[in-house]
Design a protein around this motif. Structure first.
Motif, PDB file in Angstrom:
ATOM      1  N   GLY A 172       5.565  -8.345  -3.802  1.00  0.00           N
ATOM      2  CA  GLY A 172       4.701  -7.400  -3.103  1.00  0.00           C
ATOM      3  C   GLY A 172       4.976  -5.947  -3.428  1.00  0.00           C
ATOM      4  N   GLU A 173       4.016  -5.130  -3.111  1.00  0.00           N
ATOM      5  CA  GLU A 173       4.140  -3.681  -3.085  1.00  0.00           C
ATOM      6  C   GLU A 173       4.403  -3.005  -4.433  1.00  0.00           C
ATOM      7  N   VAL A 174       4.326  -3.717  -5.537  1.00  0.00           N
ATOM      8  CA  VAL A 174       4.566  -3.096  -6.832  1.00  0.00           C
ATOM      9  C   VAL A 174       3.211  -2.672  -7.386  1.00  0.00           C
ATOM     10  N   PRO A 175       3.038  -1.486  -7.896  1.00  0.00           N
ATOM     11  CA  PRO A 175       4.031  -0.439  -8.095  1.00  0.00           C
ATOM     12  C   PRO A 175       4.160   0.536  -6.922  1.00  0.00           C
ATOM     13  N   ALA A 176       3.433   0.324  -5.833  1.00  0.00           N
ATOM     14  CA  ALA A 176       3.470   1.265  -4.712  1.00  0.00           C
ATOM     15  C   ALA A 176       4.875   1.524  -4.182  1.00  0.00           C
ATOM     16  N   ALA A 177       5.750   0.533  -4.207  1.00  0.00           N
ATOM     17  CA  ALA A 177       7.099   0.684  -3.651  1.00  0.00           C
ATOM     18  C   ALA A 177       8.144   1.016  -4.708  1.00  0.00           C
ATOM     19  N   ALA A 178       7.705   1.462  -5.868  1.00  0.00           N
ATOM     20  CA  ALA A 178       8.650   1.729  -6.962  1.00  0.00           C
ATOM     21  C   ALA A 178       9.763   2.676  -6.532  1.00  0.00           C
ATOM     22  N   ALA A 179       9.457   3.655  -5.723  1.00  0.00           N
ATOM     23  CA  ALA A 179      10.474   4.614  -5.282  1.00  0.00           C
ATOM     24  C   ALA A 179      11.552   3.958  -4.427  1.00  0.00           C
ATOM     25  N   ARG A 180      11.234   2.825  -3.803  1.00  0.00           N
ATOM     26  CA  ARG A 180      12.208   2.139  -2.947  1.00  0.00           C
ATOM     27  C   ARG A 180      13.027   1.103  -3.701  1.00  0.00           C
ATOM     28  N   LEU A 181      12.680   0.815  -4.936  1.00  0.00           N
ATOM     29  CA  LEU A 181      13.424  -0.159  -5.740  1.00  0.00           C
ATOM     30  C   LEU A 181      14.634   0.527  -6.362  1.00  0.00           C
ATOM     31  N   LYS A 182      15.604   0.847  -5.533  1.00  0.00           N
ATOM     32  CA  LYS A 182      16.781   1.553  -6.017  1.00  0.00           C
ATOM     33  C   LYS A 182      18.031   0.980  -5.359  1.00  0.00           C
ATOM     34  N   PRO A 183      19.185   1.224  -5.971  1.00  0.00           N
ATOM     35  CA  PRO A 183      20.434   0.718  -5.396  1.00  0.00           C
ATOM     36  C   PRO A 183      20.600   1.146  -3.942  1.00  0.00           C
ATOM     37  N   GLY A 184      21.034   0.183  -3.129  1.00  0.00           N
ATOM     38  CA  GLY A 184      21.257   0.444  -1.707  1.00  0.00           C
ATOM     39  C   GLY A 184      20.110   0.042  -0.805  1.00  0.00           C
ATOM     40  N   THR A 185      18.929  -0.181  -1.371  1.00  0.00           N
ATOM     41  CA  THR A 185      17.784  -0.605  -0.561  1.00  0.00           C
ATOM     42  C   THR A 185      18.018  -2.028  -0.078  1.00  0.00           C
ATOM     43  N   ARG A 186      17.782  -2.262   1.205  1.00  0.00           N
ATOM     44  CA  ARG A 186      18.000  -3.601   1.770  1.00  0.00           C
ATOM     45  C   ARG A 186      16.766  -4.463   1.569  1.00  0.00           C
ATOM     46  N   VAL A 187      17.043  -5.748   1.308  1.00  0.00           N
ATOM     47  CA  VAL A 187      15.992  -6.747   1.117  1.00  0.00           C
ATOM     48  C   VAL A 187      16.352  -7.982   1.929  1.00  0.00           C
ATOM     49  N   ARG A 188      15.355  -8.849   2.090  1.00  0.00           N
ATOM     50  CA  ARG A 188      15.612 -10.160   2.691  1.00  0.00           C
ATOM     51  C   ARG A 188      15.112 -11.217   1.720  1.00  0.00           C
ATOM     52  N   VAL A 189      15.641 -12.419   1.892  1.00  0.00           N
ATOM     53  CA  VAL A 189      15.244 -13.562   1.071  1.00  0.00           C
ATOM     54  C   VAL A 189      14.059 -14.235   1.751  1.00  0.00           C
ATOM     55  N   ALA A 190      13.049 -14.575   0.983  1.00  0.00           N
ATOM     56  CA  ALA A 190      11.916 -15.353   1.486  1.00  0.00           C
ATOM     57  C   ALA A 190      11.829 -16.625   0.650  1.00  0.00           C
ATOM     58  N   PHE A 191      11.899 -17.780   1.312  1.00  0.00           N
ATOM     59  CA  PHE A 191      11.857 -19.073   0.626  1.00  0.00           C
ATOM     60  C   PHE A 191      10.445 -19.618   0.546  1.00  0.00           C
ATOM     61  N   ALA A 192      10.203 -20.422  -0.473  1.00  0.00           N
ATOM     62  CA  ALA A 192       8.959 -21.188  -0.583  1.00  0.00           C
ATOM     63  C   ALA A 192       8.923 -22.186   0.568  1.00  0.00           C
TER      64      ALA A 192
END
Length: 161
Positions: free
Chosen positions: A116-136
Motif C-alpha cells: 500500500g501507499e507507494v509512492p505516496a508514503a515514500a517519505a515514510r519508508l526510512k530507517p526507524g519507521t514502525r511497521v506491522r506484519v499482515a498475513f494472508a
C-alpha cells in the motif's frame, strides 16, 4: 588506428527459464511451517544472545549451533527500504516497496514487501519507521504469506521502543 567491426561488440538477446525444487532443510523448514500458523520463528543462540531472522543453523558470532527458537513480534522497525520501479518477471507491477525490517524480539532484519501507499508514503519508508506484519488469510508456508504495513505515524511514534 583503424577501428574494426569486431571492436564494436555484439549483443545476443535471449531468455533463460529455470524450473527447480528447493530443499529447505531442517531450519528453514521449521520457519516455513511456522508461517502456516501465522508465526514468524527465529533461531536463537544462547551463547551470543542473538536471535536470527531469517533463521540460521549456526551463530556467526559464537561459531556455535543456534540452540533455540523464538517467536518474533508482529511489529518492528525498518532498517532499510527502497521503491522498485523496474518490472521483474514474477514480481508485482511497479512501483512497489521492499524493506528490511527488524521485528520486535529479534536481532536481525528480514526482507519483504511493504504493501500500500507507494509512492505516496515514500517519505515514510526510512530507517526507524514502525511497521506491522499482515498475513494472508490462508498461509501456505511461503515467504509471500505475509507483508509489512506502515503503522500510522502517531501509532508508530507511540510504540517506539
Amino acid at each position: 588506428m583503424a577501428k574494426h567491426k569486431e571492436d564494436e561488440g555484439m549483443v545476443i538477446p535471449g531468455e533463460w527459464h529455470v524450473r527447480y525444487n528447493y530443499s529447505v532443510g531442517k531450519v528453514a523448514g521449521k520457519f516455513f511451517e511456522g508461517l502456516k500458523q501465522k508465526k514468524i520463528l527465529a533461531t536463537h543462540c544462547s551463547k551470543s544472545g542473538i536471535a536470527y531472522l531469517p533463521p540460521r543453523a549456526y551463530c556467526e558470532r559464537a561459531f556455535e549451533p543456534c540452540d533455540g527458537w523464538v517467536e518474533a513480534g508482529h511489529e518492528g522497525v525498518i532498517e532499510a527500504a527502497t521503491i522498485v520501479t523496474a518490472q521483474f518477471e514474477g514480481l508485482p507491477k511497479p512501483p512497489y516497496a521492499i524493506a528490511y525490517v527488524r521485528l520486535d524480539g529479534v536481532s536481525t532484519a528480514l526482507l519483504n514487501f511493504v504493501q500500500g501507499e507507494v509512492p505516496a508514503a515514500a517519505a515514510r519508508l526510512k530507517p526507524g519507521t514502525r511497521v506491522r506484519v499482515a498475513f494472508a488469510s490462508k498461509p501456505e508456508g511461503r515467504i509471500t504469506d505475509f507483508h509489512y504495513v506502515l503503522l500510522p505515524e502517531k501509532e508508530g511514534r507511540r510504540r517506539k521502543r
